[in-house]
Write an enzyme that holds these catalytic residues in place. Structure first.
Site, PDB file in Angstrom:
ATOM      1  CB  SER A  38     -91.563 -48.355   7.180  1.00 64.04           C
ATOM      2  OG  SER A  38     -90.803 -47.265   7.680  1.00 64.04           O
TER       3      SER A  38
ATOM      4  CG  HIS B  79     -90.602 -48.570  11.012  1.00 60.96           C
ATOM      5  ND1 HIS B  79     -89.839 -48.822   9.887  1.00 60.96           N
ATOM      6  CD2 HIS B  79     -90.517 -49.697  11.774  1.00 60.96           C
ATOM      7  CE1 HIS B  79     -89.328 -50.036   9.976  1.00 60.96           C
ATOM      8  NE2 HIS B  79     -89.719 -50.580  11.102  1.00 60.96           N
TER       9      HIS B  79
ATOM     10  CG  ASP C 193     -87.752 -53.546  10.919  1.00 63.42           C
ATOM     11  OD1 ASP C 193     -87.202 -54.578  11.349  1.00 63.42           O
ATOM     12  OD2 ASP C 193     -88.624 -52.930  11.565  1.00 63.42           O
TER      13      ASP C 193
END
Length: 344
Positions: free
Chosen positions: A12, A39, A131
């Site tokens: 991310s 992401h 995540d």
């Protein structure tokens, strides 16, 4: 016996530089298939594959639905699409967001665990929140290996810290050390499958089916878990607590999934939005009362003019209280970020 032949990578914030370093250190003939989720916003430009290709001697391309998995090829998730492993090919779906993301790392990891089990190596790189933690736990439970970027080496340590805390990976190393490590791990013989907890396997199957938008999984009247008493930030439906006792997560009826941290972060955003709306309403009320006071004074209604001034004073006092709440929330956010976005 099979061989470890698939590497799934999640990143991310700060992940582009980490991915460039990792992929740039792998040889063109790297004998494994690589899938990458970073992401990105739904409307983002689909340029990540081109950026990574410039840093790597491997073949790097944006994933297409039904692409075959090939050694020496890196498939990159597209904006607003989950990337899933299905046997030796991939699926792209617009299934429900997880932790507010599509593509989501947990979706990729979980599908790789279901399809390939011990053949999988999962890598968690720089990023905020958590995540990838749930997916990494699933991969390890199915016999795969976990590698996490050393938090001290990551631009944003939240995802690595949480992955270490939740999944206890086999390796925690700087990203520069990962190419050599991965080269030593792929090609090793492993069992075709790993025995696991039947309940966890059943949950994994259900969650992958939800990400695939399988009709049966969405029509199923019995939802995994128990009602949590919270509303889903995406659809306002009831959330159900799922996962293991030491790592609770949430899903709603239509499949949106949230970790504890991601749900908390989303509610923090919602609360801040509500405070800004309240501040705007109070400032507007104060401005309107002052305008009405001037009009009343101009017409000689001095009592009404004073009453409107009093109301404006009260509105501004309330606005200052709300402004203080917003400011204190900002300081809390900064502290949370400094701690890597990890719940103690």
């Amino acid at each position: 016996m099979s061989q470890r032949d698939t590497v799934v990578i999640g990143a991310s914030a700060g992940g582009v530089a980490a991915l460039q370093t990792l992929l740039g250190g792998l040889p063109a003939e790297f004998p494994a298939r690589i899938l990458v989720v970073l992401h990105v916003p739904p409307s983002g430009v689909n340029a990540l594959a081109a950026v990574l290709a410039r840093a790597s001697s491997m073949k790097v391309r944006s994933a297409q639905n039904q692409d075959r998995l090939e050694p020496g090829v890196v498939l990159v998730a597209r904006p607003d699409h989950h990337l899933l492993v299905a046997d030796d090919s991939v699926l792209l779906t617009r299934g429900p967001r997880e932790n507010g993301h599509r593509p989501a790392i947990d979706v990729l990891f979980r599908s790789a665990a279901r399809a390939l089990g011990p053949r999988t190596i999962a890598v968690v790189l720089s990023g905020a929140l958590d995540d990838g933690s749930a997916g990494l736990r699933t991969i390890r439970a199915q016999g795969g290996l976990g590698i996490v970027q050393d938090p001290d080496d990551a631009q944003h340590p939240g995802m690595p810290l949480n992955a270490i805390h939740a999944a206890h990976p086999e390796y925690v190393v700087p990203v520069a050390a990962m190419p050599e490590l991965l080269t030593s791990l792929v090609g090793v013989e492993v069992p075709d499958s790993a025995e696991g907890d039947p309940d966890l396997i059943r949950l994994m199957e259900t969650e992958v089916s939800i990400a695939e938008l399988t009709a049966e999984s969405l029509h199923e009247s019995h939802r995994p878990g128990t009602a949590a008493g919270f509303a889903c930030p995406d659809c306002q439906g009831t959330l159900f607590t799922i996962g293991e006792e030491d790592f609770a997560r949430f899903r709603c009826r239509v499949g949106h999934a949230w970790s504890l941290q991601s749900l908390l972060a989303e509610h923090r955003t919602a609360v801040e939005g509500a405070l800004w709306m309240a501040l705007r309403a109070l400032e507007e009320k104060a401005a309107l009362c002052i305008d009405m006071s001037k009009r009343a004074g101009a017409s000689g209604a001095s009592i009404s003019a004073r009453r409107f001034i009093d109301q404006a004073t009260d509105a501004r006092a309330a606005a200052e209280l709300v402004r203080g709440l917003i400011a204190s929330g900002t300081e809390a956010d900064l502290d949370y970020t400094r701690e890597g976005g990890r719940l103690a």
